[in-house]
Design a protein around this motif. Structure first.
Motif, PDB file in Angstrom:
ATOM      1  N   PHE A   1      -5.836 -11.545   7.579  1.00  0.00           N
ATOM      2  CA  PHE A   1      -4.721 -12.037   6.772  1.00  0.00           C
ATOM      3  C   PHE A   1      -3.421 -11.835   7.555  1.00  0.00           C
ATOM      4  O   PHE A   1      -3.263 -10.869   8.312  1.00  0.00           O
ATOM      5  CB  PHE A   1      -4.666 -11.332   5.409  1.00  0.00           C
TER       6      PHE A   1
ATOM      7  N   ASP B   1      -0.366 -10.955   6.962  1.00  0.00           N
ATOM      8  CA  ASP B   1       0.447  -9.747   6.818  1.00  0.00           C
ATOM      9  C   ASP B   1      -0.146  -8.548   7.542  1.00  0.00           C
ATOM     10  O   ASP B   1       0.506  -7.509   7.658  1.00  0.00           O
ATOM     11  CB  ASP B   1       0.629  -9.408   5.331  1.00  0.00           C
TER      12      ASP B   1
ATOM     13  N   ASN C   1      -3.059 -21.495   4.625  1.00  0.00           N
ATOM     14  CA  ASN C   1      -2.942 -20.918   3.290  1.00  0.00           C
ATOM     15  C   ASN C   1      -4.194 -21.256   2.486  1.00  0.00           C
ATOM     16  O   ASN C   1      -4.539 -22.438   2.345  1.00  0.00           O
ATOM     17  CB  ASN C   1      -1.687 -21.489   2.614  1.00  0.00           C
TER      18      ASN C   1
ATOM     19  N   ALA D   1      -7.763 -17.103  -2.539  1.00  0.00           N
ATOM     20  CA  ALA D   1      -8.551 -15.889  -2.338  1.00  0.00           C
ATOM     21  C   ALA D   1      -9.347 -15.496  -3.571  1.00  0.00           C
ATOM     22  O   ALA D   1     -10.324 -14.761  -3.481  1.00  0.00           O
ATOM     23  CB  ALA D   1      -7.645 -14.733  -1.924  1.00  0.00           C
TER      24      ALA D   1
ATOM     25  N   GLN E   1      -4.998 -16.056  -6.688  1.00  0.00           N
ATOM     26  CA  GLN E   1      -4.307 -15.415  -5.573  1.00  0.00           C
ATOM     27  C   GLN E   1      -4.446 -16.274  -4.323  1.00  0.00           C
ATOM     28  O   GLN E   1      -5.532 -16.784  -4.038  1.00  0.00           O
ATOM     29  CB  GLN E   1      -4.892 -14.018  -5.309  1.00  0.00           C
TER      30      GLN E   1
ATOM     31  N   VAL F   1      -3.663 -16.554  -0.045  1.00  0.00           N
ATOM     32  CA  VAL F   1      -3.487 -15.676   1.110  1.00  0.00           C
ATOM     33  C   VAL F   1      -3.334 -16.530   2.362  1.00  0.00           C
ATOM     34  O   VAL F   1      -3.998 -17.571   2.509  1.00  0.00           O
ATOM     35  CB  VAL F   1      -4.681 -14.706   1.251  1.00  0.00           C
ATOM     36  N   GLU F   2      -2.435 -16.131   3.251  1.00  0.00           N
ATOM     37  CA  GLU F   2      -2.308 -16.768   4.556  1.00  0.00           C
ATOM     38  C   GLU F   2      -3.204 -16.036   5.541  1.00  0.00           C
ATOM     39  O   GLU F   2      -3.111 -14.812   5.676  1.00  0.00           O
ATOM     40  CB  GLU F   2      -0.853 -16.736   5.040  1.00  0.00           C
ATOM     41  N   VAL F   3      -4.068 -16.789   6.212  1.00  0.00           N
ATOM     42  CA  VAL F   3      -5.000 -16.176   7.159  1.00  0.00           C
ATOM     43  C   VAL F   3      -4.765 -16.746   8.552  1.00  0.00           C
ATOM     44  O   VAL F   3      -4.283 -17.871   8.714  1.00  0.00           O
ATOM     45  CB  VAL F   3      -6.469 -16.391   6.743  1.00  0.00           C
TER      46      VAL F   3
ATOM     47  N   THR G   1      -8.459 -10.188   2.708  1.00  0.00           N
ATOM     48  CA  THR G   1      -7.487  -9.411   1.944  1.00  0.00           C
ATOM     49  C   THR G   1      -7.495  -7.969   2.424  1.00  0.00           C
ATOM     50  O   THR G   1      -8.467  -7.504   3.024  1.00  0.00           O
ATOM     51  CB  THR G   1      -7.810  -9.466   0.441  1.00  0.00           C
TER      52      THR G   1
ATOM     53  N   ASP H   1      -4.245  -4.663  -2.905  1.00  0.00           N
ATOM     54  CA  ASP H   1      -4.508  -6.018  -3.398  1.00  0.00           C
ATOM     55  C   ASP H   1      -3.481  -6.408  -4.452  1.00  0.00           C
ATOM     56  O   ASP H   1      -2.927  -5.554  -5.101  1.00  0.00           O
ATOM     57  CB  ASP H   1      -5.915  -6.124  -3.976  1.00  0.00           C
TER      58      ASP H   1
END
Length: 240
Positions: A168, A170, A187, A190, A203, A205-207, A235, A240
């Motif tokens: 991910f 972040d 994007n 999740a 949810q 998430v950017e991966v 994640t 979370d």
């Protein structure tokens, strides 16, 4: 979430389409199955009914990691769809075709309940695929191959080095890429939430992943060491 055991298995098929949630008339595909697709695959193998498994495989209870072992290449086809009332319309559909002989991903799965992981491992070993396994759409059948169960895992913070899976965004503190590295950030959903009309993404998430399956080198907030391999998930492990 404490991780003590990780199931590793491969999924493979001849074609795939993992529809991007933000594409409309032209159906674009992700290069890797999103976490929600992997949830559905595992739920199908375990025989879970539709919309019944969202909480069981929520990010706080289950972790999915993925490695591109034999990536697919995007390719557009024009499809003719019948229109209500007669006639037809053409829609562009983006497919993943094998770069080599097959499309293959290696999946890393862990769950807070070892019984869920153990049951899945036994079914993958025996090729008991429940409702069936597909690479995004039902016409793209897939198979599985059991690889191993890792019982010794170490979470490492502020890790500098290579990881073999996506991660991910972040989680990335620094990236070290050469001219051969092809990193993509996308994007993806999740998790799902059940609603009256069916389901909706809960949810996002950017991966980040390497398109050809190469190792990603950099500095990462957290990784999991399993054997001699360093992996990450869609994640965070503890947040979370």
């Amino acid at each position: 979430m404490d991780i003590n055991k990780v199931l590793v298995f491969n999924i493979r098929g001849e074609m795939a389409h993992f529809k991007k949630f933000y594409s409309n008339k032209s159906s674009l595909t992700y290069r890797v199955p999103p976490r929600t697709v992997l949830m559905g695959m595992v739920a199908s193998i375990l025989g879970c009914s539709r919309d019944s498994y969202y909480e069981v495989f929520a990010p706080s209870k289950a972790k999915f990691g993925i490695k591109l072992t034999k990536p697919g290449v995007p390719h557009f086809e024009c499809m003719n769809y019948l229109k209500e009332g007669g006639g037809h319309t053409q829609v562009r559909l983006q497919l993943l075709l094998p770069k080599e002989d097959i499309i293959e991903y290696q999946i890393f799965f862990t769950h807070e309940d070892d019984k869920v992981l153990d049951k899945l491992g036994q079914k993958v070993k025996k090729a008991e695929l429940g409702y069936g396994l597909f690479l995004g759409q039902r016409q793209f059948r897939a198979t599985t191959k059991f690889v191993k169960v890792v019982n010794s895992c170490d979470e490492i913070r502020d890790y500098q080095g290579n990881i073999s899976t996506l991660t991910f965004k972040d989680n990335i503190k620094e990236l070290n890429a050469d001219s051969h590295t092809r990193l993509t950030v996308d994007n993806m959903p999740a998790s799902f939430k059940k609603v009256k009309s069916g389901r909706k993404p809960e949810q996002m998430v950017e991966v980040c992943f390497e398109e050809d399956g190469r190792l990603i080198n950099g500095v990462f907030d957290e990784v999991l060491k399993i054997g001699e391999e360093y992996i990450s998930f869609f994640t965070p492990i503890v947040r979370d």
